[in-house]
Write a protein that holds these residues in place. Structure first.
Motif, PDB file in Angstrom:
ATOM      1  N   PRO A   4       2.535 -18.286  58.262  1.00 29.77           N
ATOM      2  CA  PRO A   4       3.304 -19.332  58.001  1.00 29.77           C
ATOM      3  C   PRO A   4       4.321 -18.696  56.754  1.00 29.77           C
ATOM      4  O   PRO A   4       3.600 -18.095  55.931  1.00 29.77           O
ATOM      5  N   PRO A   5       5.408 -19.412  56.576  1.00 25.67           N
ATOM      6  CA  PRO A   5       6.087 -19.067  55.358  1.00 25.67           C
ATOM      7  C   PRO A   5       5.418 -19.645  54.037  1.00 25.67           C
ATOM      8  O   PRO A   5       4.687 -20.335  54.130  1.00 25.67           O
ATOM      9  N   GLU A   6       5.771 -18.738  53.027  1.00 28.82           N
ATOM     10  CA  GLU A   6       5.135 -19.099  51.624  1.00 28.82           C
ATOM     11  C   GLU A   6       3.435 -18.881  51.652  1.00 28.82           C
ATOM     12  O   GLU A   6       2.915 -19.315  50.638  1.00 28.82           O
ATOM     13  N   VAL A   7       2.756 -18.314  52.761  1.00 34.78           N
ATOM     14  CA  VAL A   7       1.242 -18.263  52.680  1.00 34.78           C
ATOM     15  C   VAL A   7       1.197 -16.795  52.055  1.00 34.78           C
ATOM     16  O   VAL A   7       1.685 -15.788  52.506  1.00 34.78           O
ATOM     17  N   PRO A   8       0.183 -16.662  51.128  1.00 36.59           N
ATOM     18  CA  PRO A   8       0.061 -15.355  50.510  1.00 36.59           C
ATOM     19  C   PRO A   8      -0.914 -14.531  51.564  1.00 36.59           C
ATOM     20  O   PRO A   8      -1.666 -15.188  52.192  1.00 36.59           O
ATOM     21  N   HIS A   9      -0.509 -13.247  51.766  1.00 33.17           N
ATOM     22  CA  HIS A   9      -1.095 -12.343  52.623  1.00 33.17           C
ATOM     23  C   HIS A   9      -1.169 -10.974  52.165  1.00 33.17           C
ATOM     24  O   HIS A   9      -0.181 -10.448  51.565  1.00 33.17           O
ATOM     25  N   LEU A  10      -1.869 -10.131  52.714  1.00 31.67           N
ATOM     26  CA  LEU A  10      -1.711  -8.634  52.633  1.00 31.67           C
ATOM     27  C   LEU A  10      -2.460  -7.960  53.942  1.00 31.67           C
ATOM     28  O   LEU A  10      -3.060  -8.926  54.573  1.00 31.67           O
ATOM     29  N   PHE A  11      -2.224  -6.788  54.222  1.00 35.31           N
ATOM     30  CA  PHE A  11      -2.853  -6.164  55.363  1.00 35.31           C
ATOM     31  C   PHE A  11      -2.943  -4.949  55.085  1.00 35.31           C
ATOM     32  O   PHE A  11      -2.533  -4.355  54.233  1.00 35.31           O
ATOM     33  N   TRP A  12      -4.098  -4.222  55.681  1.00 29.81           N
ATOM     34  CA  TRP A  12      -4.535  -2.889  55.551  1.00 29.81           C
ATOM     35  C   TRP A  12      -5.040  -2.473  56.743  1.00 29.81           C
ATOM     36  O   TRP A  12      -5.769  -3.245  57.539  1.00 29.81           O
ATOM     37  N   ASN A  13      -5.246  -1.008  56.918  1.00 28.76           N
ATOM     38  CA  ASN A  13      -6.226  -0.374  57.744  1.00 28.76           C
ATOM     39  C   ASN A  13      -7.288   0.266  57.290  1.00 28.76           C
ATOM     40  O   ASN A  13      -7.098   0.996  56.416  1.00 28.76           O
TER      41      ASN A  13
END
Length: 117
Positions: A17-26
């Motif tokens: 959702p908008p404005e939700v802190p997130h990150l991604f990695w492999n």
């Protein structure tokens, strides 16, 4: 996402959702591919084009980020599209505004196109 780890596997759909802190990695030692969609897209394609071009030209550090002066220009140009989760936005904005003029004097621009043809 929002402080909780989530494992996405092949075929999964993850909606952030908008404005939700997130990150991604492999975390695996094999290439991972994914499709990412932004709604509304705004200028997010230019943001990623810039980062991918910087990466191809070896201009990112080990964390995948350009130097602070260049990053300030990039982040100011795309602050409606994308923001880092920390520090709070007012602190980021103030820092970017202070560093961006120095970055401009150093020859950096908010958009970058790869030297590769």
């Amino acid at each position: 996402m929002a402080g909780k780890e989530r494992l996405a596997k092949a075929g999964d759909t993850v909606i952030i959702p908008p404005e939700v802190p997130h990150l991604f990695w492999n975390s695996f030692h094999v290439d991972a591919h994914y499709i990412q969609e932004f709604r509304p897209a705004l200028s997010i394609a230019e943001f990623f084009d810039t980062f991918f071009a910087l990466s191809r030209d070896g201009k990112l550090n080990e964390q995948g980020v350009p130097n602070f002066f260049h990053a300030s220009l990039i982040m100011l140009a795309h602050n409606k599209d994308i923001r880092v989760t920390s520090p709070p936005w007012p602190v980021q904005y103030f820092t970017y505004k202070m560093l961006a003029p120095i970055g401009t004097l150093m020859g950096y621009k908010p958009f970058y196109h790869s030297l590769e043809k």
